[in-house]
Enzyme design. Structure first.
Site, PDB file in Angstrom:
ATOM      1  N   GLY A 122       0.814  -1.217   0.000  1.00  0.00           N
ATOM      2  CA  GLY A 122       0.000   0.000   0.000  1.00  0.00           C
ATOM      3  C   GLY A 122       0.841   1.258   0.000  1.00  0.00           C
ATOM      4  O   GLY A 122       0.572   2.201  -0.760  1.00  0.00           O
ATOM      5  N   LYS A 123       1.867   1.285   0.823  1.00  0.00           N
ATOM      6  CA  LYS A 123       2.722   2.479   0.903  1.00  0.00           C
ATOM      7  C   LYS A 123       3.739   2.508  -0.233  1.00  0.00           C
ATOM      8  O   LYS A 123       4.108   3.589  -0.702  1.00  0.00           O
ATOM      9  CB  LYS A 123       3.380   2.531   2.285  1.00  0.00           C
ATOM     10  CG  LYS A 123       2.348   2.679   3.400  1.00  0.00           C
ATOM     11  CD  LYS A 123       2.959   2.570   4.779  1.00  0.00           C
ATOM     12  CE  LYS A 123       1.862   2.632   5.840  1.00  0.00           C
ATOM     13  NZ  LYS A 123       0.926   1.475   5.771  1.00  0.00           N
ATOM     14  N   ASP A 141      14.550 -10.947   4.749  1.00  0.00           N
ATOM     15  CA  ASP A 141      14.426 -10.298   6.042  1.00  0.00           C
ATOM     16  C   ASP A 141      15.068  -8.912   5.950  1.00  0.00           C
ATOM     17  O   ASP A 141      16.208  -8.776   5.493  1.00  0.00           O
ATOM     18  CB  ASP A 141      15.121 -11.149   7.114  1.00  0.00           C
ATOM     19  CG  ASP A 141      14.871 -10.641   8.520  1.00  0.00           C
ATOM     20  OD1 ASP A 141      15.140  -9.453   8.775  1.00  0.00           O
ATOM     21  OD2 ASP A 141      14.420 -11.433   9.371  1.00  0.00           O
ATOM     22  N   ASP A 199       7.310   0.739   8.074  1.00  0.00           N
ATOM     23  CA  ASP A 199       6.006   0.598   8.716  1.00  0.00           C
ATOM     24  C   ASP A 199       6.053  -0.755   9.421  1.00  0.00           C
ATOM     25  O   ASP A 199       5.831  -1.789   8.803  1.00  0.00           O
ATOM     26  CB  ASP A 199       4.880   0.665   7.688  1.00  0.00           C
ATOM     27  CG  ASP A 199       3.510   0.663   8.341  1.00  0.00           C
ATOM     28  OD1 ASP A 199       3.304   1.413   9.306  1.00  0.00           O
ATOM     29  OD2 ASP A 199       2.648  -0.112   7.889  1.00  0.00           O
ATOM     30  N   CYS A 219       0.707   1.020  13.272  1.00  0.00           N
ATOM     31  CA  CYS A 219      -0.723   1.207  13.485  1.00  0.00           C
ATOM     32  C   CYS A 219      -1.070   0.817  14.919  1.00  0.00           C
ATOM     33  O   CYS A 219      -2.130   0.252  15.192  1.00  0.00           O
ATOM     34  CB  CYS A 219      -1.551   0.429  12.472  1.00  0.00           C
ATOM     35  SG  CYS A 219      -1.218  -1.337  12.423  1.00  0.00           S
TER      36      CYS A 219
END
Length: 444
Positions: free
Chosen positions: A257-258, A304, A322, A375
């Site tokens: 999404g980002k 990773d 994020d 989030c």
């Protein structure tokens, strides 16, 4: 399918299947996506989704409602049938109570025939005997440890509001690729479909949809010019402030999404790398980036992020992390998350987040920018992580994130240079964002 099963209705049948999958470890989004591939009408698909999220958001309250009528252990499959029925009776009004009871009874005949009489008896009596004088945790169906933490930090009234927000149906927010299409054009397309929508007051590319929308029917979505993303998540890319021709990396990129927002902001003219360890997420990321039309503008790495940073030190002018987190800021969207986390998990998450942020710093060129976001708004995952990592990197410092956000309203939610939106602030998801910069001299 048996005649009794058909009497339960396709929406209830699929909702029950989804809840069973969630009970056995599947994520609710994954389970719903799989169920959505079946031949359900739009109305049935919407009802199925509403029932699933409604049961998960209100699970503790529904169980408290059931408890006085139970004798001994209850088969989990039957409990789900009862939860669904009580949710429809207590929280929805589109189906009369007698019809909900009849559907639950018919479904029980298929799932657990011996329990049919019990289900019928409970659902005839329970509607008039809702729980009374219950705790906040029961009233709003949250684990007590979350209620306790939030009440200690924010007080009773603010905590009550956050708990209430978590149980509401979240708004659908669209991100428009303004380099390809005007927001007004997308709004006109939505209006032509009879969908209620309005331009966001806070982000120029965002649209808030308040009515039902089948995305696949929207021309802008078909053309790759619209993406579903909450406004608070869009702010992460604003904080990063990506520029054309820069080397940019999105760590733990997830579904992209980002990554997609970065590509839209730079119109595909930056050198973007997306890194994630999970192959299933990388497959979906590729699909999402392809739909946006940027498949040839991004390098996708299955690795990773900590190992990637060791192999590419000081090579990126912009780094986005994020980080994986507890999701406690987005419980209204991830309705199963509240039941999957325990307070003791925060320590392990913080350890991972610190290691990932340390790796992100390692990737920074001198003078480069790093954005750390979650989030979650829990201190262990946000401010504590940033401050602890900065103790080991004297040439990296905090930049005030509010200087890069698109509206003055965000000033009220910044402190010490960090943005913290609690669930429901400005109608958005809970989110934390920090912007860091490496000194022009060599970053550590």
């Amino acid at each position: 399918m048996t005649e009794s099963a058909q009497g339960a209705g396709p929406a209830r049948l699929e909702a029950w299947n989804v809840l069973e999958r969630v009970r056995h470890g599947a994520g609710v989004s994954e389970a719903l996506s799989e169920a959505g591939k079946r031949s359900l009408s739009p109305a049935d698909r919407a009802l199925m989704t509403q029932i699933v999220h409604g049961v998960l958001r209100n699970q503790r309250y529904l169980d408290a409602w059931l408890e006085p009528f139970l004798r001994g252990e209850l088969d989990p499959s039957v409990r789900d049938i009862l939860r669904m029925a009580l949710f429809q009776i207590g929280f929805l009004d589109r189906v009369p109570t007698y019809a909900v009871v009849n559907a639950a009874v018919e479904q029980t005949k298929t799932v657990a025939p011996r329990a049919t009489g019990m289900v019928n008896a409970i659902l005839r009596r329970a509607p008039s005997q809702k729980p009374k004088n219950v705790s906040l945790g029961v009233e709003f169906s949250h684990p007590d440890w979350i209620v306790r933490r939030w009440q200690a930090r924010y007080g009773l009234e603010r905590t009550r509001h956050m708990l209430w927000v978590d149980n509401q149906v979240p708004p659908l927010t669209l991100r428009v690729n303004l380099g390809r299409i005007a927001r007004e054009t997308v709004l006109a397309q939505l209006q032509a479909q009879g969908v209620r929508a309005e331009a966001s007051r806070y982000l120029p590319e965002a649209i808030r949809v308040s009515g039902p929308l089948w995305l696949e029917d929207l021309p802008a979505f078909q053309e790759g010019n619209v993406t579903v993303q909450d406004e608070s998540a869009m702010l992460v890319t604003w904080a990063l402030d990506p520029k054309p021709h820069e080397r940019i990396v999105d760590l733990t990129a997830g579904l992209g999404g980002k990554t997609g927002h970065i590509l839209e902001k730079t119109q595909g003219e930056a050198e973007v790398t997306a890194v994630d360890l999970a192959q299933n997420r990388l497959s979906l990321l590729r699909e999402n980036i392809m739909r946006l039309g940027y498949a040839h503008h991004v390098s996708i790495v299955g690795q990773d992020s900590r190992i990637f940073s060791l192999e590419h030190p000081k090579q990126f002018g912009r780094v986005l992390l994020d980080a994986p987190c507890s999701n406690l800021g987005v419980l209204r969207r991830r309705s199963d998350a509240r039941w999957r986390k325990q307070e003791k998990d925060l320590g392990g998450l913080a350890t991972t987040q610190k290691a990932l942020l340390d790796a992100a710093v390692r990737l920074l060129k001198p003078g480069g920018v790093l954005v750390y976001s979650t989030c979650s708004v829990e201190p262990e995952e946000t401010t504590d992580v940033v401050r602890k990592v900065l103790e080991s990197h004297s040439t990296v410092h905090i930049e005030p994130v509010q200087d890069f956000l698109p509206a003055s309203a965000f000033q009220d939610f910044t402190q010490e240079g960090f943005l913290t939106l609690l669930p429901g602030d400005l109608g958005m998801d809970g989110f934390f964002i920090a912007r860091l910069r490496a000194d022009v001299r060599e970053a550590e």
